[in-house]
Scaffold this motif. Sequence first.
Motif, PDB file in Angstrom:
ATOM      1  N   GLU A 307     -24.546  45.039  64.777  1.00  0.00           N
ATOM      2  CA  GLU A 307     -23.171  44.568  64.636  1.00  0.00           C
ATOM      3  C   GLU A 307     -22.615  44.771  63.232  1.00  0.00           C
ATOM      4  N   ASP A 308     -23.454  44.744  62.218  1.00  0.00           N
ATOM      5  CA  ASP A 308     -22.963  44.966  60.856  1.00  0.00           C
ATOM      6  C   ASP A 308     -23.385  46.318  60.296  1.00  0.00           C
ATOM      7  N   GLY A 309     -23.995  47.163  61.133  1.00  0.00           N
ATOM      8  CA  GLY A 309     -24.353  48.511  60.720  1.00  0.00           C
ATOM      9  C   GLY A 309     -25.647  48.633  59.950  1.00  0.00           C
ATOM     10  N   LEU A 319     -40.383  33.193  67.002  1.00  0.00           N
ATOM     11  CA  LEU A 319     -41.631  33.490  67.720  1.00  0.00           C
ATOM     12  C   LEU A 319     -42.594  34.159  66.744  1.00  0.00           C
ATOM     13  N   GLN A 320     -43.667  33.487  66.422  1.00  0.00           N
ATOM     14  CA  GLN A 320     -44.645  34.030  65.493  1.00  0.00           C
ATOM     15  C   GLN A 320     -45.220  35.342  66.025  1.00  0.00           C
ATOM     16  N   GLY A 321     -45.467  36.254  65.116  1.00  0.00           N
ATOM     17  CA  GLY A 321     -46.094  37.523  65.494  1.00  0.00           C
ATOM     18  C   GLY A 321     -45.145  38.560  66.045  1.00  0.00           C
ATOM     19  N   LEU A 322     -43.851  38.220  66.176  1.00  0.00           N
ATOM     20  CA  LEU A 322     -42.864  39.173  66.685  1.00  0.00           C
ATOM     21  C   LEU A 322     -42.063  39.726  65.503  1.00  0.00           C
ATOM     22  N   HIS A 323     -42.028  41.059  65.390  1.00  0.00           N
ATOM     23  CA  HIS A 323     -41.316  41.729  64.309  1.00  0.00           C
ATOM     24  C   HIS A 323     -40.426  42.825  64.884  1.00  0.00           C
ATOM     25  N   TYR A 324     -39.414  43.205  64.094  1.00  0.00           N
ATOM     26  CA  TYR A 324     -38.454  44.218  64.523  1.00  0.00           C
ATOM     27  C   TYR A 324     -38.425  45.397  63.551  1.00  0.00           C
ATOM     28  N   ALA A 325     -38.180  46.573  64.131  1.00  0.00           N
ATOM     29  CA  ALA A 325     -37.917  47.791  63.365  1.00  0.00           C
ATOM     30  C   ALA A 325     -36.919  48.593  64.190  1.00  0.00           C
ATOM     31  N   THR A 326     -35.666  48.158  64.178  1.00  0.00           N
ATOM     32  CA  THR A 326     -34.673  48.743  65.067  1.00  0.00           C
ATOM     33  C   THR A 326     -33.304  48.720  64.391  1.00  0.00           C
ATOM     34  N   GLY A 327     -32.294  49.234  65.094  1.00  0.00           N
ATOM     35  CA  GLY A 327     -30.938  49.231  64.555  1.00  0.00           C
ATOM     36  C   GLY A 327     -30.717  50.180  63.397  1.00  0.00           C
ATOM     37  N   TYR A 328     -31.465  51.272  63.326  1.00  0.00           N
ATOM     38  CA  TYR A 328     -31.353  52.186  62.185  1.00  0.00           C
ATOM     39  C   TYR A 328     -30.077  53.023  62.210  1.00  0.00           C
ATOM     40  N   GLY A 329     -29.374  53.064  63.346  1.00  0.00           N
ATOM     41  CA  GLY A 329     -28.126  53.808  63.437  1.00  0.00           C
ATOM     42  C   GLY A 329     -28.301  55.284  63.156  1.00  0.00           C
TER      43      GLY A 329
END
Length: 366
Positions: A307-309, A319-329
Amino acid sequence: MKVIVVGGGIAGCTVALALRRRGSEAVLVDVPGLDGAATPASAGMVAPLYETDPAEPTFGLGVESRARYPGFLASVNELAGGDVALEDGGMLVANLCSAEDGEAAMLAESLRAKGHTAEILAAAEAARLEPSVARDARSFLWLPNAVRVDCRRLLDALRQACLASGVDAVDGRAAGVLARGERARGVRLEDGRTAEGDGVVVAAGCWSGRLDGLPGRIPVRPIRGQMLRLEAENLPGGPLLADHAGRYLVPRPGGALAGSTMEEAGYAADVTASGEAAIREAVGRLCPAAAAAPVTESWAGLRPVSEDGRPVVGPDPRLQGLHYATGYGRAGILLAPLLADAVADLALGSEPEIAWEALSIDRFRR
């Protein structure tokens, strides 16, 4: 420690490799829809000074990731037995009106104040660097440190490097995140099987938010980008050519890649006549020969845009142990090596070398 990485594009593969370099087990699980993924549709530009705001947190990250690229490619090639290389040539950004001329001059001054190389060239000066450029542009912003990489070859090499480094690849597609107690422990596959570990990294591009079992919404949506491959002898052979609206010509042997649209089209990764026409019109203003060059291939990809680029990186506090690597555009090729190291550090309980907090999922939930 064993980490399940959801997504087989450049984000997921770079995270899996970074985990293996740190001695962790890594399991790669794809998601439905990868035929429309962003990585194969990218032009492969590694140009942190283009389409940038020096005041944005991602500016410094792009510059740092560009600096790491030679070492990153060397390690991938060593594992994969490949020869993917950075292609030099720089970048010419056309200023087609007085407003763009003024904006480019201010940007060049700001970049030089930060120690970067950028200058404004008259059209005749730009033509000495690249004879095919349009001579009626008011001026050009010259970014000599911009480089490019063949992203299709890079993705193939990354997948080979993952296998060579010991990353396990699951035969199946992820449907949802599996939690036990207050910790993410793996993923559930479409056929009901599970892949379990000590943590999960969601790196599934614009499909990241479609996984079941997430503790909250991931504000990442698909933005369609259409691409053309043009073949003609009189297309750019040196620098990248681009405008201020995100359209560009990237030299390739015997021709160039022309792109790209940025369309709200849901998950439709198809090519349209209107998209091709828009690209042709735009690149024709950069290089007149491109307007009539034969199209030998066309395709579309879905870029994951938040939403903010900015990218969405790091732990989910719900949630422990949950990570993100997304939204790179549009910056996935550029940022993936740097952000992969940060995500791998965080997933394994270490503090990254970079300031990642401005990219946290938590910014959308405050």
